[in-house]
Design a protein around this motif. Structure first.
Motif, PDB file in Angstrom:
ATOM      1  N   GLY A  40     -12.209  16.489  -1.153  1.00 53.72           N
ATOM      2  CA  GLY A  40     -12.295  16.497  -2.607  1.00 53.72           C
ATOM      3  C   GLY A  40     -11.415  15.446  -3.271  1.00 53.72           C
ATOM      4  N   VAL A  41     -10.527  14.820  -2.504  1.00 53.59           N
ATOM      5  CA  VAL A  41      -9.629  13.805  -3.052  1.00 53.59           C
ATOM      6  C   VAL A  41     -10.361  12.471  -3.078  1.00 53.59           C
ATOM      7  CG1 VAL A  41      -7.469  12.548  -2.675  1.00 53.59           C
ATOM      8  CG2 VAL A  41      -7.576  15.003  -2.242  1.00 53.59           C
ATOM      9  N   SER A  42     -10.410  11.861  -4.253  1.00 55.26           N
ATOM     10  CA  SER A  42     -11.134  10.602  -4.385  1.00 55.26           C
ATOM     11  C   SER A  42     -10.239   9.381  -4.188  1.00 55.26           C
ATOM     12  CB  SER A  42     -11.813  10.530  -5.758  1.00 55.26           C
ATOM     13  OG  SER A  42     -10.833  10.549  -6.773  1.00 55.26           O
ATOM     14  N   LEU A  43      -8.953   9.586  -4.013  1.00 51.18           N
ATOM     15  CA  LEU A  43      -8.012   8.480  -3.860  1.00 51.18           C
ATOM     16  C   LEU A  43      -8.300   7.721  -2.570  1.00 51.18           C
ATOM     17  CD1 LEU A  43      -5.437   7.236  -5.138  1.00 51.18           C
ATOM     18  CD2 LEU A  43      -4.123   8.704  -3.611  1.00 51.18           C
ATOM     19  N   ARG A  44      -8.433   6.416  -2.687  1.00 54.57           N
ATOM     20  CA  ARG A  44      -8.684   5.593  -1.499  1.00 54.57           C
ATOM     21  C   ARG A  44      -7.553   4.588  -1.287  1.00 54.57           C
ATOM     22  NH1 ARG A  44     -14.056   5.436   0.506  1.00 54.57           N
ATOM     23  NH2 ARG A  44     -13.097   4.180   2.127  1.00 54.57           N
ATOM     24  N   SER A  45      -7.195   3.814  -2.317  1.00 50.47           N
ATOM     25  CA  SER A  45      -6.094   2.854  -2.220  1.00 50.47           C
ATOM     26  C   SER A  45      -4.870   3.477  -2.866  1.00 50.47           C
ATOM     27  CB  SER A  45      -6.416   1.563  -2.969  1.00 50.47           C
ATOM     28  OG  SER A  45      -7.457   0.874  -2.342  1.00 50.47           O
ATOM     29  N   TRP A  46      -3.706   3.257  -2.239  1.00 50.16           N
ATOM     30  CA  TRP A  46      -2.491   3.881  -2.770  1.00 50.16           C
ATOM     31  C   TRP A  46      -1.327   2.927  -2.587  1.00 50.16           C
ATOM     32  CZ3 TRP A  46       0.154   8.842  -0.506  1.00 50.16           C
ATOM     33  CH2 TRP A  46       0.887   9.479  -1.509  1.00 50.16           C
ATOM     34  N   LEU A  47      -0.605   2.698  -3.671  1.00 48.41           N
ATOM     35  CA  LEU A  47       0.560   1.824  -3.672  1.00 48.41           C
ATOM     36  C   LEU A  47       1.749   2.642  -4.154  1.00 48.41           C
ATOM     37  CD1 LEU A  47       1.733  -1.049  -3.399  1.00 48.41           C
ATOM     38  CD2 LEU A  47       0.918  -1.514  -5.699  1.00 48.41           C
ATOM     39  N   LEU A  48       2.795   2.722  -3.318  1.00 48.98           N
ATOM     40  CA  LEU A  48       3.991   3.512  -3.640  1.00 48.98           C
ATOM     41  C   LEU A  48       5.194   2.582  -3.638  1.00 48.98           C
ATOM     42  CD1 LEU A  48       2.270   5.229  -1.174  1.00 48.98           C
ATOM     43  CD2 LEU A  48       3.641   6.960  -2.255  1.00 48.98           C
ATOM     44  N   VAL A  49       5.955   2.591  -4.739  1.00 49.90           N
ATOM     45  CA  VAL A  49       7.105   1.704  -4.880  1.00 49.90           C
ATOM     46  C   VAL A  49       8.322   2.537  -5.293  1.00 49.90           C
ATOM     47  CG1 VAL A  49       8.037  -0.309  -6.091  1.00 49.90           C
ATOM     48  CG2 VAL A  49       5.599  -0.208  -5.540  1.00 49.90           C
ATOM     49  N   PRO A  50       9.452   2.360  -4.586  1.00 50.89           N
ATOM     50  CA  PRO A  50      10.654   3.120  -4.952  1.00 50.89           C
ATOM     51  C   PRO A  50      11.299   2.553  -6.214  1.00 50.89           C
ATOM     52  CG  PRO A  50      11.184   1.587  -3.193  1.00 50.89           C
ATOM     53  CD  PRO A  50       9.698   1.477  -3.434  1.00 50.89           C
ATOM     54  N   ALA A  76       0.248  -6.012  -5.512  1.00 53.85           N
ATOM     55  CA  ALA A  76       1.330  -5.181  -4.984  1.00 53.85           C
ATOM     56  C   ALA A  76       2.685  -5.792  -5.320  1.00 53.85           C
ATOM     57  CB  ALA A  76       1.171  -5.005  -3.480  1.00 53.85           C
ATOM     58  N   ASN A  77       2.815  -7.110  -5.182  1.00 50.37           N
ATOM     59  CA  ASN A  77       4.087  -7.773  -5.486  1.00 50.37           C
ATOM     60  C   ASN A  77       4.425  -7.677  -6.972  1.00 50.37           C
ATOM     61  OD1 ASN A  77       4.708  -8.530  -2.861  1.00 50.37           O
ATOM     62  ND2 ASN A  77       3.513 -10.405  -3.002  1.00 50.37           N
ATOM     63  N   ILE A  78       3.445  -7.887  -7.816  1.00 48.70           N
ATOM     64  CA  ILE A  78       3.678  -7.807  -9.268  1.00 48.70           C
ATOM     65  C   ILE A  78       4.065  -6.381  -9.654  1.00 48.70           C
ATOM     66  CG2 ILE A  78       2.547  -7.902 -11.529  1.00 48.70           C
ATOM     67  CD1 ILE A  78       0.969 -10.341 -10.416  1.00 48.70           C
ATOM     68  N   PHE A  79       3.363  -5.401  -9.101  1.00 44.04           N
ATOM     69  CA  PHE A  79       3.691  -4.011  -9.399  1.00 44.04           C
ATOM     70  C   PHE A  79       5.106  -3.692  -8.922  1.00 44.04           C
ATOM     71  CE2 PHE A  79       3.447   0.609  -8.377  1.00 44.04           C
ATOM     72  CZ  PHE A  79       3.272   1.055  -9.680  1.00 44.04           C
ATOM     73  N   GLY A  80       5.462  -4.171  -7.721  1.00 47.41           N
ATOM     74  CA  GLY A  80       6.816  -3.967  -7.198  1.00 47.41           C
ATOM     75  C   GLY A  80       7.863  -4.584  -8.107  1.00 47.41           C
ATOM     76  N   GLN A  81       7.593  -5.775  -8.634  1.00 52.45           N
ATOM     77  CA  GLN A  81       8.538  -6.423  -9.547  1.00 52.45           C
ATOM     78  C   GLN A  81       8.683  -5.639 -10.844  1.00 52.45           C
ATOM     79  OE1 GLN A  81       7.139 -10.437  -9.974  1.00 52.45           O
ATOM     80  NE2 GLN A  81       7.736 -11.006  -7.892  1.00 52.45           N
ATOM     81  N   MET A  82       7.574  -5.089 -11.344  1.00 54.63           N
ATOM     82  CA  MET A  82       7.642  -4.282 -12.572  1.00 54.63           C
ATOM     83  C   MET A  82       8.506  -3.035 -12.349  1.00 54.63           C
ATOM     84  SD  MET A  82       3.688  -4.645 -13.927  1.00 54.63           S
ATOM     85  CE  MET A  82       3.718  -3.017 -14.593  1.00 54.63           C
ATOM     86  N   VAL A  83       8.344  -2.387 -11.213  1.00 53.48           N
ATOM     87  CA  VAL A  83       9.135  -1.188 -10.922  1.00 53.48           C
ATOM     88  C   VAL A  83      10.601  -1.566 -10.728  1.00 53.48           C
ATOM     89  CG1 VAL A  83       9.455   0.723  -9.293  1.00 53.48           C
ATOM     90  CG2 VAL A  83       7.152   0.085 -10.022  1.00 53.48           C
TER      91      VAL A  83
END
Length: 154
Positions: A40-50, A76-83
């Motif tokens: 039932g979970v539709s999540l396919r791609s997942w990006l986790l940043v501390p 992924a790099n841009i998202f990591g920089q934002m976090v």
């Protein structure tokens, strides 16, 4: 932002790995790496940043997509920089709060010292000290008791 909003997730699996290592994880296709995933979970791609503050993991920000391979390495790099910038904002906010507390405390000490210097006798000095320290600590009442301990050897 309030720390009580949002769903709380248990820190297990990939979340635990990010929490423990302090390194981000990008999973391009969850179904390719997880056999026991709920259908039932539709999540396919997942990006986790501390979220790092003062070198410690204080949280995890994640984004997901229902499309596999939804994010590029650049994404992924841009998202990591934002976090990372978010973590810096948290650090700066705490530093600012500490600076404000120190400034208030120094101002209070200067004010009490000034009042004490204007007093002419010890009783007035003690009254000023008790009153001002009581105010600073939010006490409803403040007392200073002086006395000589009774001689118990006699």
């Amino acid at each position: 932002m309030t720390p009580n909003d949002g769903e709380r997730l248990p820190i297990i699996g990939y979340l635990a790995r990010v929490w423990e290592t302090g390194e981000y994880i990008y999973i391009p296709d969850l179904r390719a790496v997880t056999n026991d995933m709920d259908p039932g979970v539709s999540l396919r791609s997942w990006l986790l940043v501390p979220v790092l503050a003062r070198g410690l993991v204080t949280g995890i920000v994640s984004v997901g997509s229902d499309q596999p391979y939804a994010y590029s390495d650049s994404d992924a790099n841009i998202f990591g920089q934002m976090v990372t910038q978010f973590g810096i904002v948290l650090e700066n906010t705490e530093s600012y709060r500490q600076s404000q507390r120190v400034a208030r405390n120094e101002s209070l000490v200067n004010d009490i010292s000034s009042q004490l210097q204007r007093q002419l006798d010890i009783e007035s000095m003690l009254n000023v000290t008790a009153t001002e320290l009581g105010k600073a600590l939010g006490a409803r009442r403040a007392r200073i008791r002086l006395g000589v301990q009774p001689d118990t050897d006699a």
